[in-house]
Write an enzyme that holds these catalytic residues in place. Structure first.
Site, PDB file in Angstrom:
ATOM      1  N   ASP A  95      33.890 103.053  32.883  1.00 25.09           N
ATOM      2  CA  ASP A  95      35.345 102.902  32.735  1.00 25.09           C
ATOM      3  C   ASP A  95      35.718 102.352  31.361  1.00 25.09           C
ATOM      4  OD1 ASP A  95      35.460 103.711  35.310  1.00 25.09           O
ATOM      5  OD2 ASP A  95      36.453 101.917  36.106  1.00 25.09           O
ATOM      6  N   ASP A  96      36.998 102.602  31.007  1.00 27.56           N
ATOM      7  CA  ASP A  96      37.703 101.942  29.890  1.00 27.56           C
ATOM      8  C   ASP A  96      37.397 102.508  28.508  1.00 27.56           C
ATOM      9  OD1 ASP A  96      38.776 100.363  31.802  1.00 27.56           O
ATOM     10  OD2 ASP A  96      37.642  98.557  31.299  1.00 27.56           O
ATOM     11  N   HIS A 247      30.863  99.821  32.644  1.00 23.12           N
ATOM     12  CA  HIS A 247      31.889  99.899  31.595  1.00 23.12           C
ATOM     13  C   HIS A 247      31.240 100.208  30.243  1.00 23.12           C
ATOM     14  CE1 HIS A 247      33.864  97.531  34.746  1.00 23.12           C
ATOM     15  NE2 HIS A 247      35.011  97.988  34.268  1.00 23.12           N
TER      16      HIS A 247
END
Length: 740
Positions: A95-96, A247
């Protein structure tokens, strides 16, 4: 017959040449669009959303098919359905990102172990790093959506959800020529924690064709607990399958990279296979090709983000440079101004023997009926012997008749056909009887001691001209008070500094003194520019004479009372100053006093009065930018700090002038409103200068704000060469009522 130069044409004037208007409008529109694009790409608003409510009440109404189901939720149909990962099956998700530092390192680990992953990208990050999306696909991994600005979709409106997904999809299509239907909402958790609000957002996204992918195995790498803990957290229990949350952006991800390099071999050794979520649950493959038109639209969007990013980055650096230079200048100016004040007030300071010789005071007047009486009477009340020469430059309102009706001693009226202020001043110089000449505007009054104090510096034989202390008389209105602040903080502080550096660029038309032979040597007052006072002062500096500032010689002048009047006055000043700088530009290359003036005075004007003020609006632009797209609290703190520095500087400047500081509560408002007008004036002046347009004199409408009260008529001893009336011993006291 040529129209009088003083008179303003009756026809409506354009504020800018048509080409200038078009250029400014187009430039501002393009710049605003770029700021909006970059603001959306960098937006921090909503990134730190409040954690979702996972209490039992919050999950009421969510069907068991979701809360008891798996991490892959398909809400595209009439009823949402979910699916679990098969046993011994792992989907690595990140993610991100993408992040230019950590995403390539994660991809390298995945390549080395030959496993795929799904990267749920934030559209704003992807728009700035589209090449990383291509690297992800080249490595055999997939790209999903994680919204554009990372908001909590469970708290967002349907419109916001649609905008977030559409903008992110556009970036993916532009970077890859492919689309994605996999979505992971920011701040989402496991399926058993889905709330009613979260399910609503899943359904809204499902109507647009998106499948939501949650996680059921959280590595908690965002806590940076250590490599061992991340590896342990990322392993499903009892051989079950799982969607693992990791992440590749959002901070230091070195632990994630190291843990990933250990996790994959350990899970492979346990018999796990690695795939993507949709393949694991039997959905169609993600990242499907799109039409050429969609790819082109996305490419254009990415290009706009890139251009906007470059523009904003450049402007940010310029703002930093401007801020540092302005603060340094402010500090240095105040230090030098305080030094000037202390030098002039130290015990024993003197210019030399007292200057007692009579002075010729020239008052150029064109339609000054409102103030001419107050001006002349204040001059006659002077404690220093003077002759007053009022040059009526073709007035049509009876200005000359008003002066003659006063029947004051030592006052002469010279009438001439309208020729402009420089011509009126030159006429006055020709009629002056004395070597020392004071020039004063027809809307200004002197204190009784002003003339005597103004001419004292001429005791120094190197002084050729003296600038007095011009002050705003009427301070009743908001505009007048803003100008009062500007006069004290700007003009008079500047003159102190120019005095110390010996590069004074302007002796103000409202109050200035000159040696007659100096005026004649430079050819009198030129009409080459709209700022004849600046042009004259620069010529005197280049001729080797010293120009000084006498703070104790005060003059009270009428300031523009309305914004249109202020605009016309400052436009004339700004444009005239540019004309004068261009006229005397060769001083920069000259030697001696002229070169000193050119390399200090002209350079300072060019940098701090022309170039940097053109960039100064960046402060206000980035204030709005920060409030809309960045952290509003941080932005307001930064802006308030700047205001505090300016307030400290203003207090020091007001103390030097012995002015009450109560008016400084208007300073922040001045920065928001008044300063914008000054920016517009400067921009218009620049456009006019570039266009090579020559302007005529722009006369302000007088309102008669100068009132004096003379208790007795003032008569000074008659100079030996003056055949006027006999002297009188009557004393006079002048009260400037409008100062209250």
């Amino acid at each position: 017959m040529t129209a009088p130069r003083h008179r303003t044409p009756r026809r409506r004037r354009r504020l800018l040449p048509r080409a200038g208007v078009l250029f400014v409008v187009v430039a501002l529109t393009m710049f605003s669009c770029l700021l909006v694009v970059d603001g959306l790409a960098r937006s921090q608003v909503g990134v730190d959303a409040v954690a979702q409510d996972t209490s039992p009440d919050a999950t009421d109404g969510v069907p068991p098919a979701i809360t008891d189901g798996g991490p892959v939720i398909d809400a595209r149909g009439a009823a949402p359905a979910s699916a679990r990962m098969p046993a011994k099956t792992i989907a690595l998700t990140f993610d991100d990102g993408p992040d230019p530092t950590w995403t390539p390192q994660v991809l390298e680990v995945l390549r080395r172990h030959q496993v795929p992953a799904t990267f749920f990208v934030v559209g704003s990050n992807a728009a700035r790093n589209p090449e990383l999306l291509r690297e992800i696909r080249a490595a055999g991994s997939e790209v999903g959506l994680h919204t554009f600005t990372h908001p909590d979709l469970s708290q967002a409106s349907d419109y916001r959800i649609d905008r977030e997904l559409t903008e992110t999809q556009l970036v993916i299509e532009g970077a890859l020529g492919e689309s994605s239907y996999l979505l992971r909402p920011p701040y989402s958790s496991t399926a058993d924690a889905v709330t009613g609000d979260a399910l609503r957002s899943f359904t809204t996204a499902g109507r647009d064709g998106y499948v939501t992918v949650l996680s059921d195995t959280d590595s908690r790498d965002w806590e940076r607990p250590g490599v061992d803990a991340i590896v342990r957290n990322a392993q499903p229990a009892n051989g079950s399958g799982g969607v693992v949350l990791l992440h590749d952006a959002g901070g230091d991800r070195s632990q994630t990279v190291a843990a990933l390099d250990r996790l994959i071999p350990e899970l492979q050794a346990q018999g796990y296979r690695f795939t993507t979520p949709e393949v694991a649950v039997g959905l169609p493959a993600d990242n499907r090709p799109v039409a050429a038109a969609d790819h082109l639209a996305g490419s254009v969007a990415i290009g706009l983000v890139a251009v906007a990013g470059v523009v904003v980055d450049v402007l940010t650096w310029l703002l930093l440079v401007v801020g540092v230079l302005v603060v340094l200048r402010l500090v240095l100016m105040l230090v030098v101004a305080v030094r000037h004040h202390r030098q002039r007030h130290r015990p024993g300071f003197s210019w030399g023997p007292p200057v007692t010789e009579p002075v010729s005071v020239i008052v150029p007047a064109y339609n000054e009926k409102e103030n001419i009486s107050a001006t002349v009477r204040s001059l006659v009340a002077s404690e220093h012997p003077v002759e007053v020469i009022v040059v009526d430059d073709g007035s049509t309102d009876g200005t000359a008749d008003i002066v003659e009706a006063l029947r004051l001693p030592r006052v002469r009226v010279v009438r001439q056909v309208n020729g402009g202020k420089p011509a009126a001043l030159n006429t006055g110089i020709a009629h002056a009887r004395h070597e020392l000449i004071v020039m004063i505007d027809g809307d200004t009054v002197f204190e009784p001691s002003t003339v005597g104090r103004l001419v004292q510096p001429f005791a120094d034989p190197s002084v050729g001209a003296v600038a007095g202390n011009a002050k705003v008389a009427s301070r009743r209105g908001l505009i007048a008070r803003w100008q009062h602040i500007e006069y004290v903080m700007g003009f008079n502080v500047d003159r102190r500094v120019y005095d110390v550096l010996r590069c004074m660029p302007t002796v103000p038309g409202a109050i200035g003194a000159f040696r007659r032979r100096v005026l004649l040597a430079v050819g009198g007052v030129s009409d080459d520019t709209l700022a004849e006072d600046t042009d004259l002062t620069m010529a005197i500096c280049r001729s080797g004479w010293r120009v000084v500032y006498e703070e104790s010689a005060r003059a009270w002048t009428e300031a523009p009372a309305t914004l249109p009047q202020l605009w016309r006055q400052r436009y004339r000043w700004s444009y005239g100053t540019m004309q004068s700088m261009w006229k005397h530009r060769r001083a920069v290359l000259e030697s001696g006093a002229s070169g000193r003036f050119g390399r200090l005075g002209l350079a300072h004007l060019a940098v701090f009065q022309v170039l940097l003020p053109l960039l100064a609006p960046l402060v206000d632009i980035f204030l709005v930018y920060g409030l809309l797209f960045l952290d509003p609290v941080t932005t307001l703190v930064a802006w308030s700090t700047v205001q505090a520095v300016q307030l400290v500087a203003a207090v020091i400047a007001f103390r030097l002038e012995r002015e009450p500081i109560g008016v400084l509560w208007l300073l922040p408002l001045q920065q928001i409103v008044y300063r914008q007008l000054m920016y517009a004036v400067l921009i218009r002046s620049m456009v006019t200068a570039v266009g090579g347009i020559r302007l005529g004199w722009q006369k302000l409408r007088r309102v008669g704000g100068l009132e004096v009260h003379l208790q007795e008529p003032a008569v000074f001893p008659t100079p030996p060469d003056a055949p006027e009336a006999p002297p009188s011993r009557a004393s006079t006291r002048l009260v400037v009522l409008s100062r209250r």
